[in-house]
Design a protein around this motif. Structure first.
Motif, PDB file in Angstrom:
ATOM      1  N   UNK A  57       0.841  -1.199   0.000  1.00 27.91           N
ATOM      2  CA  UNK A  57       0.000   0.000   0.000  1.00 27.91           C
ATOM      3  C   UNK A  57       0.878   1.253   0.000  1.00 27.91           C
ATOM      4  N   UNK A  58       0.381   2.317  -0.613  1.00 27.64           N
ATOM      5  CA  UNK A  58       1.100   3.586  -0.587  1.00 27.64           C
ATOM      6  C   UNK A  58       1.246   4.045   0.861  1.00 27.64           C
ATOM      7  N   UNK A  59       2.401   4.599   1.225  1.00 29.74           N
ATOM      8  CA  UNK A  59       2.596   5.048   2.606  1.00 29.74           C
ATOM      9  C   UNK A  59       1.809   6.323   2.900  1.00 29.74           C
ATOM     10  N   UNK A  60       1.438   6.489   4.162  1.00 33.69           N
ATOM     11  CA  UNK A  60       0.798   7.717   4.639  1.00 33.69           C
ATOM     12  C   UNK A  60       1.793   8.419   5.548  1.00 33.69           C
ATOM     13  N   UNK A  86       7.339  13.436   4.920  1.00 32.15           N
ATOM     14  CA  UNK A  86       6.802  13.607   3.576  1.00 32.15           C
ATOM     15  C   UNK A  86       6.865  12.262   2.865  1.00 32.15           C
ATOM     16  N   UNK A  87       6.014  12.078   1.872  1.00 29.02           N
ATOM     17  CA  UNK A  87       6.069  10.907   0.993  1.00 29.02           C
ATOM     18  C   UNK A  87       6.596  11.401  -0.342  1.00 29.02           C
ATOM     19  N   UNK A  88       7.558  10.685  -0.886  1.00 32.47           N
ATOM     20  CA  UNK A  88       8.164  11.045  -2.164  1.00 32.47           C
ATOM     21  C   UNK A  88       7.762  10.012  -3.203  1.00 32.47           C
ATOM     22  N   UNK A  89       7.200  10.484  -4.320  1.00 30.69           N
ATOM     23  CA  UNK A  89       6.947   9.611  -5.463  1.00 30.69           C
ATOM     24  C   UNK A  89       8.285   9.449  -6.177  1.00 30.69           C
ATOM     25  N   UNK A 147       4.840  13.913  -2.812  1.00 29.72           N
ATOM     26  CA  UNK A 147       3.446  13.670  -3.201  1.00 29.72           C
ATOM     27  C   UNK A 147       2.473  13.841  -2.041  1.00 29.72           C
ATOM     28  N   UNK A 148       2.967  13.860  -0.814  1.00 32.14           N
ATOM     29  CA  UNK A 148       2.101  14.054   0.355  1.00 32.14           C
ATOM     30  C   UNK A 148       2.952  14.541   1.519  1.00 32.14           C
ATOM     31  N   UNK A 149       2.328  15.328   2.396  1.00 29.36           N
ATOM     32  CA  UNK A 149       3.023  15.805   3.592  1.00 29.36           C
ATOM     33  C   UNK A 149       2.172  15.511   4.814  1.00 29.36           C
ATOM     34  N   UNK A 150       2.837  15.183   5.921  1.00 29.42           N
ATOM     35  CA  UNK A 150       2.148  15.001   7.191  1.00 29.42           C
ATOM     36  C   UNK A 150       2.071  16.338   7.906  1.00 29.42           C
ATOM     37  N   UNK A 159       6.880  20.683   1.983  1.00 33.29           N
ATOM     38  CA  UNK A 159       7.587  20.154   0.815  1.00 33.29           C
ATOM     39  C   UNK A 159       8.726  21.105   0.459  1.00 33.29           C
ATOM     40  N   UNK A 160       9.907  20.593   0.158  1.00 34.92           N
ATOM     41  CA  UNK A 160      11.017  21.445  -0.261  1.00 34.92           C
ATOM     42  C   UNK A 160      10.763  22.018  -1.651  1.00 34.92           C
ATOM     43  N   UNK A 161      11.511  23.058  -1.992  1.00 34.09           N
ATOM     44  CA  UNK A 161      11.351  23.693  -3.305  1.00 34.09           C
ATOM     45  C   UNK A 161      11.900  22.824  -4.426  1.00 34.09           C
ATOM     46  N   UNK A 162      12.984  22.128  -4.167  1.00 29.27           N
ATOM     47  CA  UNK A 162      13.630  21.304  -5.192  1.00 29.27           C
ATOM     48  C   UNK A 162      13.248  19.841  -4.962  1.00 29.27           C
TER      49      UNK A 162
END
Length: 98
Positions: free
Chosen positions: A21-24, A30-33, A70-73, A78-81
């Motif tokens: 499953x995709x992480x939460x 943060x979740x990185x794609x 792709x998601x933040x807790x 989210x960073x700029x780069x």
């Protein structure tokens, strides 16, 4: 998502691909794609059971990756780069990466 797992020490034949499953993200995470991942010499040593800082078996392969947040807790931004990353089951990176 798919992940490459090293279930125990051994040669490349022991590696398996798992669908999970995709992480939460939890607070501060943060979740990185992942768009690109690499297996480096540390990954090879970890797979062989020879890397001193490797997480315990079974562990996810791919200490180096890059992608898009792709998601933040809660309390995470989210960073700029696009981030460069670390393997999720390894210990977290230093908080201040400059």
């Amino acid at each position: 998502m798919k992940r490459l797992i090293s279930p125990k020490a051994g040669d490349a034949g022991i590696l398996t691909v798992e669908e999970v499953a995709d992480p939460c993200p939890r607070s501060g995470e943060v979740v990185v794609k992942v768009e690109a991942a690499g297996l480096n010499f540390a990954d090879v040593l970890a797979r062989q059971g020879l890397y001193p800082d490797a997480p315990p078996f079974p562990h996810c392969m791919g200490y180096e990756f890059a992608g898009v947040v792709s998601a933040t807790g809660n309390a995470a931004t989210a960073p700029c780069a696009p981030p460069a990353g670390w393997e999720p089951s390894a210990s977290p990176p230093p908080a201040n990466r400059g």
